[in-house]
Design an enzyme around this catalytic site. Structure first.
Site: not given
Length: 632
Positions: A16, A19, A22-24, A39, A133
């Site tokens: 999806i 970042g 992390a990767t989602v 995530k 954040d």
């Protein structure tokens, strides 16, 4: 990562977003058969024990939040060296994507979105959680109209060295002065970020820009955020004041938390909407005056209203001055028309009121339709809060559920996602856990037949192979539960089950040449070990005396230890006719494992010299054979 099964439960389908931390991914929860967002922490963060510890703590905090405007956290764990977080999947876009498409939003749109953001943030602040954040990327706008706040705890869990270079630019635009200067944050730091987001939504740009992150940070710490109306004159004063209040450099001058700011937003919201309601004007119409002189070709254009009533008196007076019955009739007709006009006006008001009341009842009041929220896997108290917040009356219920643990909510009636009237009853079912079902006897049956008989359980796709001398290959040896032990007489519905299936007997390699024996064992998927070779009178040299498993039961990959024959145990007969006595010869031969016979009495063996031996020196005999030593 696409296609990987995380922790034996989450099947990764597609990526999806990615970042700095992390990767989602979009994944399928195979246990609950639903789509989720998972995530996956980047490897360099997952190796940091401090990060992992704080990540787990923050995930647990976020999971405690049950609010319609907060993305639900379902699970968190560690799979091998990979830390992950499982969240609710919301198809839609982020606020950042909306701003990219539309540049800036109207005050009404800004109020609607900020109401949802502040509602979710207020629930977090009440639970003692600081987001740290907040930015448009973390505001999710679902396709069904829901607005949710995501990424709780992730920024807090990250260590300081994760926000450098380009990765920092996406976040530093929303950092509060105290975070920039002292590195500390509380609920008021979140409020500052909300104020910056409001400014960006109203003007289409951020208040501070710069080539380097430090240039933006310097402006946050030393400058005052300008009013949005200085960039967009259409912004009302109420929103100007809210932005300035939220972005005050001194935290003491900001709202204490999101609830305070939300209350103020809702106070000024009616004024914002009213100030932007367009003025309703009356259409211009031509009125034929009853007192107009006959033969007039045209009439004046006038607006219906109070101003049009005043000229009526001179018109009537003019008619009355002529005297006679015509004047009386005209006066009576005008009065009847006025009375009829009053009744029509009253009827219009009544119908308008009924229409408005009906519209309110079915549009925003108790009769309005609302979407029943998803509450599966929530604790009952949290689920009740979510349902009641949407205006539903909660009725308690219970039912067995093979997927939802006992004590958690398994669903509702109407089901989550369906439409129902606000104020109507929604039954909330609390799971009693799975039903206990009898376990059929499938030992010795072919694997396919066993799987069909166990259809009410979650049988693992991969069976556990095992060697057996009693069960034919392809048939079931045992049925194991989730704890690895054989099943009893009953087992939970859809409980995890593994079949132990026979792959046949361990190859019998006794008596085979060692090369053939090793080939047979490795061909069966087993490993070969070696014991110390042994002498054997029955098994020829370099043939297998014994094959011994190291495990019980034996599974593919286990080791079979081979004992290899050294052949017969033969010993060379020495020469004992060397001038030594019979006693000395006996001692020498017995030391080599022979038995000794002699024609010399034992009491004379120490005095008589050996002169004859049989067999002759140099012959090879089995250990234990008899050698004769005589005199003469």
């Amino acid at each position: 990562m696409i296609g990987r099964l995380v922790d034996g439960r989450y099947q990764v389908r597609s990526r999806i977003a990615r970042g700095g931390m992390a990767t989602v991914y979009l994944a399928t929860d195979l246990r609950l058969e639903r789509r989720v967002a998972i995530k996956i922490m980047h490897g360099h963060l997952a190796d940091d024990n401090t990060f992992k510890t704080r990540f787990v703590q923050e995930a647990r905090s976020a999971a405690r939040l049950a609010h319609p405007n907060v993305v639900n956290v379902f699970d968190q764990g560690q799979d091998s060296d990979m830390a992950y977080l499982v969240m609710e999947y919301l198809p839609g876009i982020t606020l950042r994507e909306l701003l990219k498409d539309y540049k800036k939003l109207t005050p009404e749109q800004t109020v609607d979105i900020m109401d949802a953001v502040l509602s979710g943030l207020a629930a977090a602040h009440k639970a003692g959680i600081v987001h740290r954040d907040l930015k448009p990327e973390n505001v999710l706008l679902a396709d069904d109209g829901r607005i949710k706040l995501g990424d709780f705890g992730l920024a807090r869990a990250a260590s300081a060295n994760t926000a450098t270079g380009q990765a920092l630019l996406g976040t530093i635009a929303y950092l509060s002065p105290e975070l920039v200067t002292r590195g500390v944050a509380d609920a008021r730091s979140d409020i500052y970020a909300v104020g910056i987001m409001m400014y960006e939504m109203l003007t289409g740009e951020q208040p501070y820009v710069g080539e380097a992150p430090m240039a933006i940070a310097y402006q946050h710490a030393n400058e005052t955020v300008p009013t949005p109306s200085s960039k967009n004159p259409a912004v009302p004063t109420e929103l100007d004041e809210l932005v300035l209040w939220a972005t005050a450099r001194d935290p003491e001058e900001r709202p204490n938390d999101a609830r305070v700011m939300l209350d103020r937003l809702r106070e000024v919201e009616p004024g914002i909407r009213a100030s932007r309601t367009p003025l309703r004007t009356q259409a211009t119409m031509v009125i034929a005056d009853a007192a107009m002189p006959i033969g007039a070709a045209t009439a004046e254009t006038s607006v219906i209203g109070a101003a049009a009533v005043a000229p009526a008196a001179p018109a009537v007076a003019l008619a009355t001055s002529d005297g006679g019955e015509d004047a009386a009739a005209l006066t009576s007709t005008a009065a009847r028309r006025r009375r009829r006009g009053y009744w029509i006006f009253a009827l219009v008001l009544l119908l308008t009121g009924l229409a408005a009341g009906t519209g309110w009842y079915f549009g925003a009041g108790p009769g309005a339709l609302a979407t029943v929220p998803e509450t599966a896997t929530l604790l009952p108290d949290n689920a009740r809060q979510v349902l009641e917040a949407e205006g539903f009356e909660v009725v308690d219920g219970e039912r067995n559920d093979p997927r939802v643990p006992a004590g958690q909510v398994s669903g509702t009636d109407p089901a989550g996602g369906q439409q129902a009237r606000r104020g109507s009853a929604v039954t909330m079912f609390v799971s009693l856990g799975p039903r206990m079902l009898p376990v059929p006897d499938v030992i010795g049956q072919p694997e396919a037949d066993a799987r069909a008989a166990l259809a009410e359980f979650a049988v693992a796709e991969a069976s556990a192979p095992q060697f057996s001398g009693d069960i034919a290959a392809g048939s079931v040896i045992a049925v194991l539960g989730a704890d690895g032990n054989p099943l009893g007489a009953e087992y939970p519905e859809l409980g995890d089950v593994t079949l132990v299936v026979s792959v046949g007997s361990v190859p019998d390699v006794t008596g085979l040449p060692v090369a053939e024996a090793e080939a047979a064992i490795t061909g069966a998927g087993l490993a070969v070990g070696r014991a110390e070779p042994e002498f054997s009178d029955e098994v020829p040299l370099d043939h297998v005396i014994a094959a011994t498993p190291t495990t019980d039961p034996v599974r593919p990959g286990d080791t079979i230890v081979l004992t290899v024959s050294k052949g017969e145990d033969l010993v060379e007969v020495p020469n004992v006719i060397t001038g030594q006595t019979i006693a000395q010869a006996r001692e020498q031969l017995e030391a080599l494992g022979f038995t000794v016979a002699s024609n010399v009495p034992s009491f004379l063996e120490g005095a008589v010299v050996a002169s004859v031996q049989s067999p002759a020196p140099g012959e090879r005999l089995k250990r234990g054979s008899e050698v004769t030593v005589n005199f003469g």
